[in-house]
Write a protein that holds these residues in place. Structure first.
Motif, mmCIF file in Angstrom:
data_model
loop_
_atom_site.group_PDB
_atom_site.id
_atom_site.type_symbol
_atom_site.label_atom_id
_atom_site.label_comp_id
_atom_site.label_asym_id
_atom_site.label_seq_id
_atom_site.Cartn_x
_atom_site.Cartn_y
_atom_site.Cartn_z
ATOM 1 N N ASP A 48 -6.457 -24.498 21.647
ATOM 2 C CA ASP A 48 -6.911 -25.879 21.678
ATOM 3 C C ASP A 48 -7.999 -26.057 20.619
ATOM 4 O OD1 ASP A 48 -9.337 -24.897 22.750
ATOM 5 O OD2 ASP A 48 -8.682 -25.241 24.811
ATOM 6 N N ARG A 49 -8.503 -27.270 20.489
ATOM 7 C CA ARG A 49 -9.477 -27.553 19.410
ATOM 8 C C ARG A 49 -10.732 -26.724 19.563
ATOM 9 N NH1 ARG A 49 -9.296 -34.151 18.398
ATOM 10 N NH2 ARG A 49 -7.103 -34.242 17.740
ATOM 11 N N ARG A 50 -11.187 -26.573 20.811
ATOM 12 C CA ARG A 50 -12.412 -25.796 21.032
ATOM 13 C C ARG A 50 -12.210 -24.343 20.617
ATOM 14 N NH1 ARG A 50 -13.905 -22.652 25.539
ATOM 15 N NH2 ARG A 50 -11.970 -23.351 26.530
ATOM 16 N N GLN A 51 -11.088 -23.744 21.011
ATOM 17 C CA GLN A 51 -10.812 -22.359 20.639
ATOM 18 C C GLN A 51 -10.663 -22.203 19.129
ATOM 19 O OE1 GLN A 51 -7.364 -22.036 23.125
ATOM 20 N NE2 GLN A 51 -8.424 -20.832 24.694
ATOM 21 N N ALA A 52 -9.967 -23.152 18.484
ATOM 22 C CA ALA A 52 -9.801 -23.087 17.027
ATOM 23 C C ALA A 52 -11.151 -23.158 16.332
ATOM 24 C CB ALA A 52 -8.891 -24.218 16.560
ATOM 25 N N ARG A 53 -12.036 -24.022 16.841
ATOM 26 C CA ARG A 53 -13.357 -24.146 16.237
ATOM 27 C C ARG A 53 -14.168 -22.875 16.427
ATOM 28 N NH1 ARG A 53 -14.777 -28.010 19.031
ATOM 29 N NH2 ARG A 53 -16.080 -26.939 20.560
ATOM 30 N N GLU A 54 -14.164 -22.325 17.649
ATOM 31 C CA GLU A 54 -14.950 -21.120 17.918
ATOM 32 C C GLU A 54 -14.432 -19.927 17.108
ATOM 33 O OE1 GLU A 54 -17.645 -20.830 19.581
ATOM 34 O OE2 GLU A 54 -17.725 -22.793 20.572
ATOM 35 N N LEU A 55 -13.106 -19.779 17.017
ATOM 36 C CA LEU A 55 -12.543 -18.647 16.291
ATOM 37 C C LEU A 55 -12.809 -18.773 14.791
ATOM 38 C CD1 LEU A 55 -10.956 -16.045 16.848
ATOM 39 C CD2 LEU A 55 -8.854 -17.333 16.400
ATOM 40 N N GLY A 67 -5.249 -16.898 6.455
ATOM 41 C CA GLY A 67 -4.467 -17.333 7.593
ATOM 42 C C GLY A 67 -3.681 -18.597 7.308
ATOM 43 N N ALA A 68 -2.701 -18.851 8.149
ATOM 44 C CA ALA A 68 -1.949 -20.103 8.124
ATOM 45 C C ALA A 68 -2.289 -20.860 9.397
ATOM 46 C CB ALA A 68 -0.450 -19.827 8.056
ATOM 47 N N VAL A 69 -2.635 -22.130 9.266
ATOM 48 C CA VAL A 69 -3.124 -22.901 10.413
ATOM 49 C C VAL A 69 -2.465 -24.276 10.466
ATOM 50 C CG1 VAL A 69 -5.379 -21.754 10.440
ATOM 51 C CG2 VAL A 69 -5.081 -23.845 9.098
ATOM 52 N N GLY A 70 -2.567 -24.882 11.638
ATOM 53 C CA GLY A 70 -2.142 -26.258 11.831
ATOM 54 C C GLY A 70 -3.320 -27.196 11.666
ATOM 55 N N GLU A 71 -3.182 -28.377 12.238
ATOM 56 C CA GLU A 71 -4.195 -29.414 12.046
ATOM 57 C C GLU A 71 -5.541 -29.009 12.634
ATOM 58 O OE1 GLU A 71 -4.957 -34.083 13.361
ATOM 59 O OE2 GLU A 71 -2.953 -33.198 13.510
ATOM 60 N N ALA A 72 -5.537 -28.406 13.851
ATOM 61 C CA ALA A 72 -6.805 -28.043 14.494
ATOM 62 C C ALA A 72 -7.550 -26.992 13.682
ATOM 63 C CB ALA A 72 -6.547 -27.534 15.910
ATOM 64 N N GLY A 73 -6.835 -25.981 13.202
ATOM 65 C CA GLY A 73 -7.477 -24.948 12.405
ATOM 66 C C GLY A 73 -7.975 -25.474 11.075
ATOM 67 N N ALA A 74 -7.218 -26.376 10.447
ATOM 68 C CA ALA A 74 -7.652 -26.946 9.174
ATOM 69 C C ALA A 74 -8.918 -27.773 9.350
ATOM 70 C CB ALA A 74 -6.532 -27.799 8.586
ATOM 71 N N ARG A 75 -8.973 -28.557 10.433
ATOM 72 C CA ARG A 75 -10.169 -29.367 10.687
ATOM 73 C C ARG A 75 -11.379 -28.468 10.921
ATOM 74 N NH1 ARG A 75 -8.510 -31.630 14.853
ATOM 75 N NH2 ARG A 75 -7.594 -33.478 13.879
ATOM 76 N N ALA A 76 -11.189 -27.407 11.684
ATOM 77 C CA ALA A 76 -12.302 -26.486 11.939
ATOM 78 C C ALA A 76 -12.741 -25.792 10.655
ATOM 79 C CB ALA A 76 -11.883 -25.445 12.983
ATOM 80 N N GLY A 77 -11.796 -25.437 9.798
ATOM 81 C CA GLY A 77 -12.142 -24.762 8.554
ATOM 82 C C GLY A 77 -12.936 -25.630 7.605
ATOM 83 N N ARG A 78 -12.613 -26.908 7.559
ATOM 84 C CA ARG A 78 -13.320 -27.815 6.644
ATOM 85 C C ARG A 78 -14.765 -28.012 7.060
ATOM 86 N NH1 ARG A 78 -8.220 -30.691 7.167
ATOM 87 N NH2 ARG A 78 -6.991 -30.396 5.262
ATOM 88 N N GLU A 79 -15.096 -27.674 8.287
ATOM 89 C CA GLU A 79 -16.466 -27.851 8.781
ATOM 90 C C GLU A 79 -17.349 -26.641 8.512
ATOM 91 O OE1 GLU A 79 -15.842 -28.527 12.896
ATOM 92 O OE2 GLU A 79 -15.041 -30.570 12.655
#
Length: 395
Positions: free
Chosen positions: A348-355, A372-384
Motif C-alpha cells: 500500500d502507499r504507506r508501505q511503499a513510502r516506508e520502504l 527497481g521497477a515500480v508502479g504509481e505508489a513507488g514512483a510517488r514515494a521515490g520523487r519525494e
C-alpha cells in the motif's frame, strides 16, 4: 542486423572518483522495446511507466550483464535471446538479427564504457564487444570475423613495443571478464587494461536480483547455509543465522517492520520447531505472556511479506545474500546492487513510502545500491526522496 557496435566516444569524467566501482549508466541501444535508451543510475533508481513500457526489460538487461561478468555463457544470460531482438528488426543478407546493450562503470580506474553486440539469430553468439576508457581509448575490441569458427577475433591495448595484442576468444563469453586470465600485467599498458577489466567485472558481479515470493515464505524452513535466496523463501533461516550478528541492524529491521506492518511490532524473532525447522514471528506486545503476542509470518498478508523481505535485503550484509561476488576483492571495495522487479508490488502507499525511505537511507551510506521497477505508489514515494532517481518510461 541490429548488432553492430556504436562508435566509441569519450566518457565525461565526474568531479571525483568513486572509491568503489559502480554502474553510473545503463544503455539499451537496441534491446526488446528499447532503442537508443540511456539511463543514468543513482544510488536508488526506480523505473516506472505503463505496462509494456520496458521496466522489467531494463532490469533484465542489467542482470544479463551481471551474469556475463561472472563468467556465464550467453545462453544463461539470455535464455530467450530471440525475444531480446527489437520488434521489427530486419535480418541482414545472411539472415542475422541481434541486439545491443552496454553500461558505464566509474571507479578508481576512471569512467569505463562497455558495449556489447549479440547475434541472436540464426545462432546465439557475441558479434562484437568494446571496452573504452574515459579518454575514448579502446582497451578491448572483439569482432565476429569468421562465422564458421566458434571464436571472435579480439585485440587489446598493451602499449610498449607491441601496442596491441591479438588473439581469439570464445564467442559465447564476455571478453572483458576473460582479460584477467589473458593479460600478464607486466607493462603499464597491460596494467591499465587489467585495472579497467577488473573494475567493470567487480561492479557488474556485485548484483543480487530479488523477487520475494510470499506464498513460499509462509511455511517453516530447514536450517541451511543461511544465504538468502532470490525468492526469499528461506527468510526465517536467514534470520536464525543473523539475528545475533548485529544488534543495530536487527533493531533497524524491527523498526522497519513496525513501520510497515499492521499493528505494533516490538521484535522479529525466530522459533525452532520440534521437527528441526524454524519459523519467523513478529513479537507484538511485551505485556502478553511469552509467545501469546507473536504473529507467525505465515499469517501475514502478501504485501507485508514482500515488504519484510525487501527490508531484510536492504539491511543485510552481502555475505548473507546469495551473490557471486569477487571473493578476491575486499568487501570495502565493493558495492552491492539490488535488482528488484516489482519493488512496490502488493504494497500500500504507506508501505511503499516506508520502504523507499529505508532504501534511500541505506543506499546513501554507499555500500548498497538499488535498481527497481515500480508502479504509481513507488514512483510517488521515490520523487519525494533525495538520492532517488525516478525514470518514467511512459514520458
Amino acid at each position: 542486423m541490429e548488432a553492430s557496435l556504436p562508435a566509441a566516444r569519450p566518457v565525461a569524467p565526474p568531479a571525483a572518483r568513486p572509491v568503489r566501482p559502480v554502474l553510473t549508466e545503463l544503455r539499451l541501444s537496441a534491446f526488446k522495446s528499447h532503442r537508443g535508451a540511456v539511463f543514468p543510475l543513482a544510488p536508488v533508481t526506480l523505473f516506472t511507466g505503463a505496462s509494456g513500457s520496458g521496466k522489467s526489460s531494463a532490469l533484465q538487461g542489467y542482470e544479463a550483464l551481471a551474469l556475463l561478468a561472472a563468467g556465464a555463457p550467453l545462453v544463461h544470460a539470455f535464455p530467450d535471446a530471440a525475444g531480446c531482438v527489437p520488434d521489427r528488426a530486419r535480418a541482414d543478407a545472411q539472415g542475422r538479427r541481434g541486439f545491443r546493450i552496454g553500461c558505464t562503470v566509474d571507479g578508481p580506474a576512471g569512467p569505463l564504457r562497455l558495449d556489447l553486440a549479440v547475434q541472436a539469430e540464426p545462432e546465439l553468439r557475441v558479434a562484437g564487444e568494446r571496452l573504452t576508457d574515459g579518454d575514448g581509448r579502446t582497451l578491448l575490441a572483439t569482432a565476429l570475423r569468421d562465422p564458421g569458427r566458434r571464436t571472435v577475433q579480439a585485440e587489446w591495448h598493451t602499449a610498449g613495443a607491441v601496442p596491441v595484442t591479438r588473439a581469439p576468444l570464445p564467442d559465447d563469453r564476455l571478453g572483458t571478464a576473460l582479460l584477467p586470465l589473458r593479460v600478464a600485467g607486466k607493462t603499464a599498458g597491460q596494467r591499465r587494461v587489467l585495472a579497467a577489466a577488473e573494475q567493470v567485472v567487480v561492479a557488474l558481479r556485485s548484483v543480487f536480483a530479488c523477487d520475494p515470493q510470499p506464498h513460499r515464505m509462509r511455511s517453516p524452513v530447514a536450517i541451511g547455509d543461511g544465504r538468502l535466496r532470490r525468492g526469499c523463501d528461506n527468510l526465517a533461516e536467514v534470520l536464525h543465522h543473523t539475528r545475533a550478528d548485529c544488534r543495530r541492524r536487527h533493531a533497524r529491521l524491527t523498526a522497519a517492520a513496525d513501520a510497515g506492518c499492521a499493528g505494533p511490532v516490538r521484535g522479529v524473532r525466530v522459533e525452532e520447531l520440534a521437527d528441526g525447522t524454524v519459523r519467523a514471528v513478529l513479537h507484538r506486545d511485551d505485556g502478553h505472556p511469552a509467545g501469546h503476542g507473536d504473529t507467525p509470518l505465515g499469517r501475514l498478508g502478501e504485501g507485508e511479506l514482500r515488504y519484510l523481505a525487501l527490508a531484510l535485503v536492504l539491511l543485510t550484509g552481502p555475505r548473507v545474500l546469495a551473490v557471486d561476488r569477487a571473493a578476491e576483492v575486499p568487501d570495502a571495495m565493493q558495492t552491492l546492487t539490488v535488482l528488484a522487479d516489482g519493488f512496490d508490488r502488493g504494497l500500500d502507499r504507506r508501505q511503499a513510502r516506508e520502504l523507499t525511505q529505508l532504501a534511500a537511507r541505506v543506499c546513501s551510506e554507499g555500500h548498497i545500491r538499488l535498481v527497481g521497477a515500480v508502479g504509481e505508489a513507488g514512483a510517488r514515494a521515490g520523487r519525494e526522496r533525495d538520492g532517488v532517481r525516478v525514470v518514467d518510461l511512459s514520458a
